[in-house]
Design a protein around this motif. Structure first.
Motif, PDB file in Angstrom:
ATOM      1  N   LEU A   1       0.924  -1.159  -0.188  1.00 30.68           N
ATOM      2  CA  LEU A   1      -0.029  -0.007  -0.056  1.00 30.68           C
ATOM      3  C   LEU A   1       0.775   1.376   0.095  1.00 30.68           C
ATOM      4  N   GLU A   2       0.722   1.932  -1.079  1.00 32.73           N
ATOM      5  CA  GLU A   2       1.540   2.967  -1.221  1.00 32.73           C
ATOM      6  C   GLU A   2       1.164   4.359  -0.039  1.00 32.73           C
ATOM      7  N   LEU A   3       2.226   4.807   0.632  1.00 32.67           N
ATOM      8  CA  LEU A   3       1.677   5.648   1.836  1.00 32.67           C
ATOM      9  C   LEU A   3       3.109   6.592   1.756  1.00 32.67           C
ATOM     10  N   PRO A   4       3.287   7.342   0.576  1.00 33.28           N
ATOM     11  CA  PRO A   4       4.596   7.999   0.469  1.00 33.28           C
ATOM     12  C   PRO A   4       4.819   9.408   1.665  1.00 33.28           C
ATOM     13  N   PHE A   5       3.987   9.539   2.421  1.00 38.55           N
ATOM     14  CA  PHE A   5       4.256  10.607   3.235  1.00 38.55           C
ATOM     15  C   PHE A   5       4.384  10.296   4.630  1.00 38.55           C
ATOM     16  N   VAL A   6       4.403   8.895   4.683  1.00 39.71           N
ATOM     17  CA  VAL A   6       4.331   8.415   6.227  1.00 39.71           C
ATOM     18  C   VAL A   6       5.866   7.685   6.171  1.00 39.71           C
ATOM     19  N   GLU A   7       6.755   7.927   7.168  1.00 36.40           N
ATOM     20  CA  GLU A   7       8.102   7.545   7.357  1.00 36.40           C
ATOM     21  C   GLU A   7       7.989   6.522   8.449  1.00 36.40           C
ATOM     22  N   LYS A   8       7.352   6.940   9.571  1.00 42.60           N
ATOM     23  CA  LYS A   8       7.549   5.887  10.594  1.00 42.60           C
ATOM     24  C   LYS A   8       6.218   6.121  11.286  1.00 42.60           C
ATOM     25  N   GLY A   9       5.850   5.268  12.351  1.00 40.62           N
ATOM     26  CA  GLY A   9       4.782   5.154  13.234  1.00 40.62           C
ATOM     27  C   GLY A   9       4.090   3.970  13.645  1.00 40.62           C
ATOM     28  N   GLU A  10       3.285   4.142  14.519  1.00 40.90           N
ATOM     29  CA  GLU A  10       2.576   2.778  14.731  1.00 40.90           C
ATOM     30  C   GLU A  10       1.565   2.397  13.918  1.00 40.90           C
ATOM     31  N   VAL A  11       1.488   1.102  13.560  1.00 36.30           N
ATOM     32  CA  VAL A  11       0.610   0.632  12.372  1.00 36.30           C
ATOM     33  C   VAL A  11      -0.781   0.047  13.186  1.00 36.30           C
ATOM     34  N   GLY A  12      -1.844   0.528  12.686  1.00 31.77           N
ATOM     35  CA  GLY A  12      -3.101  -0.137  13.236  1.00 31.77           C
ATOM     36  C   GLY A  12      -3.870  -0.728  12.076  1.00 31.77           C
ATOM     37  N   LEU A  13      -4.133  -2.063  12.340  1.00 30.10           N
ATOM     38  CA  LEU A  13      -4.868  -2.833  11.194  1.00 30.10           C
ATOM     39  C   LEU A  13      -6.278  -3.044  11.572  1.00 30.10           C
TER      40      LEU A  13
END
Length: 393
Positions: free
Chosen positions: A331-343
């Motif tokens: 999934l392309e998320l070009p503006f996100v470099e790091k962070g906690e992922v929630g699904l």
């Protein structure tokens, strides 16, 4: 110059034809030799342009040609032998002639043959830009998504078929009372197979060909667009922009104010669901968008700051890979470099949250029973892994 091809698709009634016509006029005004063609059976392109159109290309303005492709003409050109053979078999078995004629054309086949006109224009080199007003559903695109199967039939089955059929025809008529197809029928099927392969290769040329989804800011329409978007990505077809049509302006008055507020909520959802694609909006015009000046006003509103003929986004925003152990979704998320992922998965919807950003996407049926098991950010994309359903593990 390589031909630039833009296909517009979306649910019926969202203004897709007007958007296609406005795009074509804007491209022609920029000095590009442009053709806009409609493969939609409703054929409202002539109404949008306010000029009579037929099944052959017609000049409708400086540098602009338009065409309403006749599905019937294309069927007769590409499927007449198959229809005659299959129709005779059905009539022999008691089906009335009219019903037999309808049954010999599988669903989506007429639209598929209409798209072959796109192939002709794309390969002719006569035009700089080809704009296509597609039928309201993306079903036909699914027919173009199986080139490997088509190649197998072409390479393995067809070289042997003529000889096998020649030997089997007398036996089939004597024993089963059925006529096997002749060479003309096999030639048409083989031609269709070759065209499927060629069309697939054209549509997957992401440097020059893209699709654009047209929708209104209404929940049901947006959901349908999200499903189509999932399939386009799954089959490797590039979507380079989302068009949101008929957005209420701020000065709508008290009566329509609640409608506008709801539209703004839906627009936020659209930007989240389709990011990082550009979302181009057009206002709800006070009158129908018909004729040169209204179409140009629509084009100005949509493409302010954009080149209508350009590829507005360069890469597939979703890619699904199936493996023996499960599946991986990029999934392309070009503006996100790091962070906690929630699904979170709710039915066929997958809700992804990363560092304050939210994406809601529609999972294809192929992975509807899979469950997300992990996620990792890498090179501007989120890679989500899925486990096989318990009954298959």
């Amino acid at each position: 110059m390589e031909t630039r091809t833009i296909l517009y698709t979306g649910k019926g009634g969202v203004g897709k034809t007007s958007v296609a016509a406005a795009t074509a006029r804007r491209c022609a005004a920029a000095g590009l030799r442009t053709i806009v063609l409609s493969t939609d059976p409703a054929h409202s392109l002539a109404d949008a342009l306010q000029t009579p159109l037929g099944s052959s290309p017609s000049e409708v303005g400086p540098g602009l040609v338009a065409q309403q492709v006749s599905a019937q003409d294309e069927l007769e050109r590409n499927w007449s032998a198959v229809r005659a053979w299959a129709g005779d078999i059905l009539v022999e078995r008691g089906v009335d002639r009219i019903s037999a004629e309808e049954l010999t054309v599988p669903p989506g086949m007429d639209e598929l043959f209409s798209l072959l006109e796109l192939k002709r224009h794309h390969e002719s080199g006569e035009f700089d830009v080809v704009v296509v007003d597609c039928a309201p559903t993306g079903e036909t695109l699914r027919l173009l998504s199986f080139p490997d199967v088509a190649r197998w039939w072409l390479n393995k089955a067809f070289p042997q078929q003529s000889r096998l059929m020649e030997a089997a025809r007398p036996f089939a008529r004597a024993v089963f009372d059925v006529s096997l197809p002749g060479d003309a029928v096999l030639d048409e099927i083989q031609g269709l197979t070759r065209n499927l392969i060629a069309m697939n290769e054209i549509l997957r040329d992401t440097e020059h060909v893209s699709l654009r989804l047209v929708m209104n800011p209404d929940r049901m329409v947006i959901d349908e667009a999200r499903r189509t978007f999932t399939y386009l990505n799954l089959y490797g077809f590039l979507t380079d922009a989302v068009i949101v049509n008929r957005v209420f302006p701020e000065e709508v008055g008290d009566y329509f104010a609640p409608w506008r507020d709801r539209q703004q909520e839906h627009l936020t959802a659209v930007r989240e669901a389709f990011a990082p694609l550009p979302v181009l909006c057009a206002p709800y015009f006070p009158a129908e968008v018909l004729g040169d000046a209204p179409l140009d006003a629509l084009g100005d509103a949509l493409f302010a700051g954009h080149d209508a003929s350009a590829v507005l986004h360069q890469s597939l925003t979703q890619e699904l890979t199936l493996t023996d152990d499960g599946a991986t979704l990029r999934l392309e998320l070009p503006f996100v470099e790091k962070g906690e992922v929630g699904l979170k998965q709710v039915g066929r919807e997958l809700i992804v949250r990363v560092d304050g950003h939210k994406r809601t996407l529609m999972l294809p049926p192929a992975v509807a029973d899979y469950r997300p098991s992990g996620a990792a950010l890498q090179d501007g994309s989120l890679h989500i892994t899925f486990d096989l359903p318990a009954r298959q593990a």
